[in-house]
Scaffold this active site. Structure first.
Site, short mmCIF file in Angstrom:
data_model
loop_
_atom_site.label_atom_id
_atom_site.label_comp_id
_atom_site.label_asym_id
_atom_site.label_seq_id
_atom_site.Cartn_x
_atom_site.Cartn_y
_atom_site.Cartn_z
N GLY B 131 0.82 -1.21 0.00
CA GLY B 131 0.00 0.00 0.00
C GLY B 131 0.85 1.25 0.00
O GLY B 131 1.02 1.89 1.04
N SER B 133 1.01 3.58 -3.29
CA SER B 133 0.41 4.60 -4.16
C SER B 133 -0.97 5.04 -3.67
O SER B 133 -1.69 4.29 -3.02
CB SER B 133 0.26 4.04 -5.57
OG SER B 133 1.50 3.58 -6.03
N SER B 165 -2.02 -3.96 -5.95
CA SER B 165 -2.10 -5.27 -6.60
C SER B 165 -2.49 -6.34 -5.61
O SER B 165 -1.89 -6.46 -4.54
CB SER B 165 -0.76 -5.66 -7.22
OG SER B 165 -0.40 -4.74 -8.21
N GLU B 249 11.94 -4.59 -4.44
CA GLU B 249 10.90 -4.66 -5.46
C GLU B 249 11.48 -4.53 -6.86
O GLU B 249 10.91 -5.02 -7.82
CB GLU B 249 9.86 -3.56 -5.20
CG GLU B 249 8.68 -3.62 -6.16
CD GLU B 249 7.53 -2.68 -5.78
OE1 GLU B 249 7.53 -2.12 -4.67
OE2 GLU B 249 6.62 -2.52 -6.61
N GLU B 370 10.67 6.98 -16.15
CA GLU B 370 11.23 8.30 -15.92
C GLU B 370 11.86 8.39 -14.53
O GLU B 370 12.92 9.00 -14.36
CB GLU B 370 10.13 9.36 -16.09
CG GLU B 370 9.68 9.57 -17.54
CD GLU B 370 8.91 8.39 -18.11
OE1 GLU B 370 8.25 7.66 -17.33
OE2 GLU B 370 8.99 8.17 -19.33
#
Ligand SMILES: Cc1cc2nc3c(=O)[nH]c(=O)nc-3n(C[C@H](O)[C@H](O)[C@H](O)COP(=O)(O)OP(=O)(O)OC[C@H]3O[C@@H](n4cnc5c(N)ncnc54)[C@H](O)[C@@H]3O)c2cc1C
Lengths: 344, 383
Positions: B131, B133, B165, B249, B370
């Site tokens: 958790g 974003s 997700s 990650e 980016e």
């Protein structure tokens, strides 16, 4: 890096930084043989790094030699050092003595002639042909490859590469000085030519990355260094990633050759595909970052980018090697592919 | 300028032996597993499969035995991961717990939290989600606004997490909440919590993605009470934890292998044809060269992790180059096969149809291209 590699790296960097200033480069591009530079290289035994100690070489492995092969790119060395390293290694592999002086190598058609062998066709587009008294010619043989040392060839069709390195065809009327058989793949010239060009590209990419990062930090436009612009940062990040990728690929190829030079074809192909593709991307980003100044002869970025362009297609370009990989992959099928990749 | 270090890494013999075990297991377990399912790889959720891996000791492999781990090397674990991904095994259920939540708890959790969660993650029974974003916080993670307010011995949470997700199937979320707002110190007032997802006040709404699947979620917190024992690490001290978590990650082989099963199908399809154009061969070969190189880079990162180094920068390089390749493979299949891929068609067509639609996410999830290039540029000393 192990001790030997650190030593080779330190020596090479010092030697090239000391002896390879701009006037030497420019003179070499005008066709003048950089004798002092070559002497320094020879005194340090660089050319014989892969030759066994029994034959007077350093007895190092390909991973060690990689340090020098990459340095040829990092310092844009206008000498047949990579060629000498490979040619000397080929002689050693065939159990032959290695002469002093610069060496080069080429694909040939060698035929027995009494106790000796002769070279029946001209050796074509041989790097530094006219500058090397001795040339190593290689042709297929049922037990691997036949390797022969020739002296005093007659050169013709003299041209220069985009890097301004001389290239010529060579013919020999006399038989070989010495010859032997080495257990190497039939396309030895192509494979080991490709891997040293890939290594040169790895080194040159590192050098243009360094120059571009430095320049971006120095060059001020709109009141700030252009390195502050995100578009410029991202281009350089891309260049850095490609440079890292080629470095990894050539190291893997060196390790594979060290393990067994007969079965390193896959790793060499991977390295050359990656190197050739990255060379085009890297040269383009380096020039874009430098703006117009980098397009001048005076500035000197081109000593590296012209080598990138020159080396990308030499000894088989990206498409040639990719096609070999693709053919093999398709022949092996979907299951085999992972087994091949993961076996490294 | 710092240059990136990718030292070559030799896999130990234990890892090579393990590879054959894993291959044998997957060959029988995934016999007849459809291409479309394989194409999901680490997005494929199968709790039973995760439990079987847990039984074999292939989850939590590097963790201490006292927490249900197996004290194996990171390189042994690496081999298991790459075999799972290349075979397209459905590993999503335990993936996040194994990859990042477990290591996070080992580093920053309390003894009680470790005992409560780690053994069940390692058994393949407890599933985690991330958790981070929120609707207004994606790339700019430090701007999260979901608040956790202290009640003395606990916290009350209000706000919304987005794109989480697997939240609709997971048991626990490790969530990043704002616990203080200080002018000029956006990174200072953030805290991480273990939130059991059956806690009252949590609403989980699956969000359909463009491929028609519902894989990520909106998670709304309304006066959700969480005891202080569920706080991970220091109050207001989460930023460095999150950074470490993101390194886990971003560093795994999933960051270049997401499309590998399709690549294998494509090669297999070519294999079945009697003729190929040179363009087919060249394009396949080029992708093979990139795959082989990315694997060397990825193994090198695993080696550095195993040696206790911090290859966050190198991992960003692999993720960025990896995403570029992963995004090319569905297009490559489209180009080389030259036919429309229909849903419901089965076989490679359906696998390709799935990945064509999912490819845009590869350079978003886990940090956008980016943002990664920004990290690499920082490593080059440009910012
Ligand atoms: C399939 C999928 C699964 C996900 N799963 C999870 C999950 O489980 N848990 C979780 O917490 N999050 C998850 N995410 C969210 C993911 O981490 C974010 O999508 C990502 O961080 C980008 O945030 P954003 O979507 O808000 O885009 P934005 O941050 O709004 O970015 C939009 C665009 O602007 C660019 N941009 C933004 N800032 C900058 C900048 N400073 N410089 C240059 N460009 C910039 C971005 O690169 C991007 O191209 C998932 C995302 C996807 C697609």
């Amino acid at each position: 890096m192990n001790e030997l590699q650190t030593m080779l790296s330190d020596t090479a960097n010092r030697l090239f930084t000391d002896h390879l200033q701009k006037p030497v480069r420019e003179a070499a591009e005008e066709g003048q043989w950089p004798q002092l530079l070559w002497q320094a290289v020879e005194e340090n035994g660089f050319g014989h790094v892969l030759v066994s100690e029994a034959r007077g070489g350093a007895g190092a492995g390909w991973s060690d030699a990689m340090v020098l092969l990459r340095a040829c790119g990092t310092h844009a060395v206008p000498l047949p050092l990579a060629e000498t390293i490979v040619a000397a290694w080929l002689l050693d592999q065939a159990g032959l003595d290695v002469p002093e002086g610069p060496l080069t190598f080429a694909q040939s058609d060698l035929q027995p002639d009494g106790d000796s062998v002769v070279c029946t066709v001209p050796l074509q587009a041989v790097p530094f042909a006219a500058q090397c008294k001795h040339v190593v010619a290689v042709s297929p043989h049922k037990d691997g490859v036949r390797i022969a040392l020739f002296v005093d060839g007659k050169s013709s069709n003299e041209v220069t590469t985009i890097a301004r390195d001389p290239v010529a065809d060579l013919t020999y009327n006399a038989p070989a000085v010495s010859h032997g058989i080495a257990q190497l793949p039939a396309d030895t010239v192509l494979q080991f030519g490709a891997v040293v060009r890939a290594a040169g590209i790895a080194g040159a990419l590192q050098a243009v990355l360094l120059q571009a990062v430095q320049y971006a930090g120095d060059r001020v436009q709109f009141g700030r260094p252009i390195s502050q612009f995100q578009a410029v940062q991202h281009q350089l990040a891309e260049l850095a990633s490609h440079a890292a990728s080629v470095g990894v690929a050539v190291d893997a190829a060196a390790r594979a050759i060290e393990a067994n030079p007969r079965t390193a074809g896959f790793d060499i192909a991977v390295a050359k595909v990656r190197a050739a593709d990255a060379a085009q991307i890297g040269a383009s980003i380096a020039h874009q970052t430098h703006g117009a100044i980098g397009f001048t002869y005076e500035h000197g970025l081109h000593f590296w980018t012209r080598r990138l362009w020159s080396w990308a297609p030499e000894f088989g370009g990206a498409a040639h090697w990719a096609q070999r990989l693709g053919k093999e992959a398709i022949k092996g099928g979907g299951k085999e592919l992972w087994t091949t990749i993961a076996a490294r | 300028m710092q240059t990136f270090r990718f030292d070559p890494c030799d896999l130990p013999d234990t890892a090579l032996a393990l590879r054959s075990d894993v291959r044998a297991f997957l060959a029988s377990e995934l016999d007849g597993f459809p291409a479309r399912k394989r194409a999901e790889t680490w997005m494929g959720w199968d709790a039973d499969f995760s439990r079987k891996l847990g039984e074999r000791g292939w989850i939590g492999m590097t963790w201490p035995k006292q927490y249900g781990g197996h004290e194996r090397s990171a390189l042994d674990r690496y081999v298991v991961l790459e075999e799972m991904l290349s075979a397209g095994a459905p590993v999503a259920a335990h993936w996040i717990g194994d990859r990042q939540s477990g290591p996070l708890l080992l580093n920053y959790g309390t003894e009680q939290q470790r005992q409560k969660y780690l053994p069940s993650i390692a058994r393949g029974e407890s599933f985690f989600c991330i958790g981070m974003s929120e609707p207004d916080s994606g790339s700019d993670l430090a701007s999260v606004r979901t608040r956790a307010e202290s009640t003395g011995d606990g916290w009350v949470i209000n706000g919304t997490k987005l794109w989480t997700s697997g939240a609709h199937r997971a048991h626990v979320m490790i969530a990043l909440f704002r616990t203080a707002t200080e002018e000029g110190n956006r990174h200072g007032g953030l805290t991480q919590f273990l939130v059991d997802l059956d806690t009252p006040g949590i609403t989980i709404r699956p969000i359909r993605d463009l491929s028609g699947n519902a894989h990520f979620n909106e998670v709304v917190f309304e006066d959700v009470l969480v005891p202080d024992t569920q706080r991970v690490g220091e109050t207001h001290g989460a930023w460095k934890q999150v950074t470490a978590e993101l390194a886990y990650e971003r560093s795994g082989p999933e960051r270049y292998l997401s499309c590998y099963p399709l690549m294998a199908e494509l090669v297999q399809e070519m294999h079945g044809k009697s003729e190929h154009s040179s363009r087919d061969e060249i394009e396949i070969g080029r992708a093979v060269a990139e795959l082989a190189t990315l694997r060397q880079m990825s193994v090198s990162v695993a080696g550095m992790l195993d040696a206790g180094q911090n290859p966050a920068l190198e991992a960003s390089v692999v993720k960025d180059l990896g995403a570029v390749l992963e995004q090319r493979i569905p297009g490559l299949a489209t180009d080389l096969l030259g036919r429309p891929f229909h849903l419901g068609a089965g076989g490679i067509d359906e696998a390709a149809a799935y990945l064509v639609q999912n490819a845009p996410s590869f350079s978003l999830r886990g940090g956008t291209r980016e943002i990664l290039r920004g990290i690499i540029a920082r490593g080059l000393g440009l910012r």
